[in-house]
Every structure is written in C-alpha cells, then in structure tokens.
Design an enzyme around this catalytic site. Structure first.
Site, short mmCIF file in Angstrom:
data_model
loop_
_atom_site.label_atom_id
_atom_site.label_comp_id
_atom_site.label_asym_id
_atom_site.label_seq_id
_atom_site.Cartn_x
_atom_site.Cartn_y
_atom_site.Cartn_z
CB VAL A 127 -1.01 -0.03 1.19
CG1 VAL A 127 -0.32 0.16 2.51
CG2 VAL A 127 -2.11 0.98 0.98
CE LYS A 128 7.08 0.37 2.39
NZ LYS A 128 7.15 -0.69 3.36
N GLY A 129 3.55 1.92 -1.61
CA GLY A 129 3.89 2.28 -2.99
C GLY A 129 5.25 2.89 -3.18
#
Ligand code: B12
Length: 250
Positions: A127-129
């Site tokens: 999710v942090k990408g």
C-alpha cells in the site's frame, strides 16, 4: 530513412563527451590508472581523461573516465516499447474493474528463484507504494497476494491457481549469469504447461535490468523496467485484461 542525428553533449553542444564508470580487478596504482585509460581508448574514447579512481576492497579499483566519442545516434533507428495504454487514476481503475469484471481482479506477486530483492515488487504491490503513488493493495477492486522472496516456480503456479489469479507479477533483480532470463523462461513455461491458453493469468515480469523488448522471447505478456510506478501497472492490467478483451469479443 534517417531521422534527427544527435551526439553526446558534455561542455559544448555536440562535442561528443561522455562519462563512463567501471571496475578493474587490480589494486589502485599508476599502472591501474593506465589500464583504465587503455580500456577507454579501446572503447573509442579519444581523448580520455581519468577523473576518479578509488580502490574498492582488496585488489579492485573503481574508475570514472570522461572523454570524447565519435559515434552518432540516429533517433529514427531507436527501438523502444512505448506505453500503448492510457494512464488511469486509482479511482478510474477501480471503476472499470467493478463495472466490467464485477469481481475483484486477483493479482499474485513474487520474487522467484534465489532472488531476495523484494523492494521492487513491494513498491508496486504494498500500500505504501513508491514515488508518491500508492501500491496495488490500495486499489479497492484489486485483490493482492504478495508471496515475497525466493518463491519456487511450482509454488507460484500453485498460488496462482488457488487465488484464481488474473495476473502474475514476478520480480527479478539479480542478473548474474542471466538468472533473470532463465528464471523467467522457467516460469512462463511452467504456466504454459500447467494451464491451457485462455485460462492462463497474464504474465508480467519486472526489474531494473530487463530488456522490455524481450516479451516474446521470454514467453511473458509484458516487461516493466526501472522506475515503474504502481499506477502504470494497474493501468496496464485494466487495459490488457478488460479493455482489450472487450474489444476482441465485440
Ligand atoms: C537493497 C539491495 C539488497 C538487499 C535486498 C533487500 C530486499 N528485501 O529487497 C539485500 C542486502 C538483501 C541484497 C542482497 C544481495 N544483493 Co543486492 N542490492 C540492493 C540494492 C542496493 C538496491 C535494490 C533496490 O531495492 N532497489 C530499489 C527498488 C525500488 O528498485 P527496483 O528493484 O529496480 O524496482 C523497481 C523497478 O525495477 C520495477 N520492478 C521491479 N520488480 C518488478 C516486478 C514487477 C512485476 C513490476 C511490474 C515492476 C518491477 O518497479 C520497481 C519500482 O520502480 C541494489 C543496488 C542498486 N542500487 O540498485 C543491489 C543489487 C541489486 N544487489 C546485488 C547483489 C549481487 C546482491 C547479492 C548477491 C550480494 C551477495 N553477494 O550476497 C545478494 C543477493 C541476495 C539474494 N538472494 O537475492 C547486485 C546485483 C548485480 C546483478 N547484476 O545481478 C546489485 C545491483 C548491487 C551491485 N551493484 O552489485 N541486496
């Protein structure tokens, strides 16, 4: 047909100046510096200037050489894989998947073989990408299974089957002895053997040292190189799995 011709720019336009770095397996001394200049000369740098030399551990020296080359670049002969799909926002990706697929799009990712460099695949999936973009886990309509490092090909095929993967995303960072090519070929062959055409997930590989032109040779659908962002991957998934399919059945 020849197109615009360019040459490298160093100090003044078109002066042909380039900078090159490499390591030789010799301790740092005058002879090592001469060896570096000899190599640069043989590679067509004339004149060549040694601008940096530093011993790296026992018996190795790292060099930076700056010099002039005579080669020209014909821009019309450059071959690259251009992005042939529109870049969508996360909201747009979710909307297309929801409307057209009516279920979550299942993505299975892994580093295969002995490769333990997970930062790249995590940048795409977690999710942090990366680069200010959230990874695929952030997309509400994508179901992401990240298997992590050193996954064997049979385990990957099994996980793809269990997760009913629409796409399998494989990362290969280590390229020593062409490990990335061997592993990718093994992976694509295993999927071809295990699943009939039409039932196979989209096969995608990525890593900083892949040649994006090698898809057919490696038996994969798409190759992503260095600097890839999650948004590009999500947009490609929607394009390849949904938009293209809809076009084909129209
Ligand atoms: C961090 C790192 C490690 C960490 C890895 C930690 C981890 N959990 O990932 C540790 C310390 C464990 C490690 C170990 C080793 N490493 Co290392 N490591 C690096 C380093 C410094 C950075 C790699 C990185 O994280 N890049 C950042 C990410 C974000 O970039 P990326 O991987 O390119 O990913 C992007 C794209 O390529 C793309 N992408 C990547 N994968 C995928 C997959 C898909 C599906 C898609 C769509 C896109 C995509 O998207 C990403 C985001 O833009 C590099 C050197 C460097 N500066 O690159 C060396 C480097 C990769 N390592 C190297 C080596 C040799 C090793 C070791 C063999 C060292 C040793 N002798 O033990 C071991 C091997 C371990 C193993 N079994 O794999 C070499 C590889 C050389 C080669 N040509 O193969 C490098 C280049 C260093 C060097 N110059 O020698 N390493």
């Amino acid at each position: 047909m020849s197109g615009p011709i360019v040459r490298p720019y160093g100090d003044t336009t078109g002066d042909g100046m380039v900078q090159m770095s490499f390591t030789l397996p010799v301790p740092h001394d005058k002879r090592a510096e001469g060896a570096a200049l000899q190599l640069a000369g043989k590679m067509g740098m004339d004149p060549a200037m040694l601008v940096h030399a530093k011993q790296m551990g026992d018996g190795f020296t790292f060099f930076v050489v700056y010099g002039r080359v005579n080669h020209l670049v014909d821009l019309s002969a450059v071959q690259v894989v251009e992005r042939d799909f529109p870049l969508l926002s996360a909201k747009e990706v979710n909307a297309v998947v929801k409307r057209r697929l009516r279920r979550k799009l299942s993505v299975v990712g892994a580093c295969i073989g002995t490769d333990a460099h997970t930062v790249g695949i995590d940048a795409i999936l977690n999710v942090k990408g990366i680069a200010g973009e959230k990874g695929l886990e952030y997309y509400r309509e994508l179901k992401v299974t990240n298997l992590g490092a050193q996954v064997s090909v049979p385990d990957l095929v099994e996980a793809a089957r269990a997760e009913r993967a629409d796409a399998v995303l494989v990362s290969q960072v280590v390229t020593q002895r062409d490990a990335h090519l061997h592993n990718t070929r093994e992976m694509s062959a295993a999927f071809r053997e295990a699943m009939p055409a039409g039932k196979r997930p989209l096969l995608i590989v990525g890593g900083p040292r892949f040649d994006e032109m090698m898809t057919a040779e490696l038996g994969v659908d798409r190759i992503f190189g260095r600097g890839t962002t999650p948004g590009e991957v999500a947009s490609y998934l929607v394009h390849a799995l949904i938009t293209q399919k809809a076009k084909a059945s129209a």
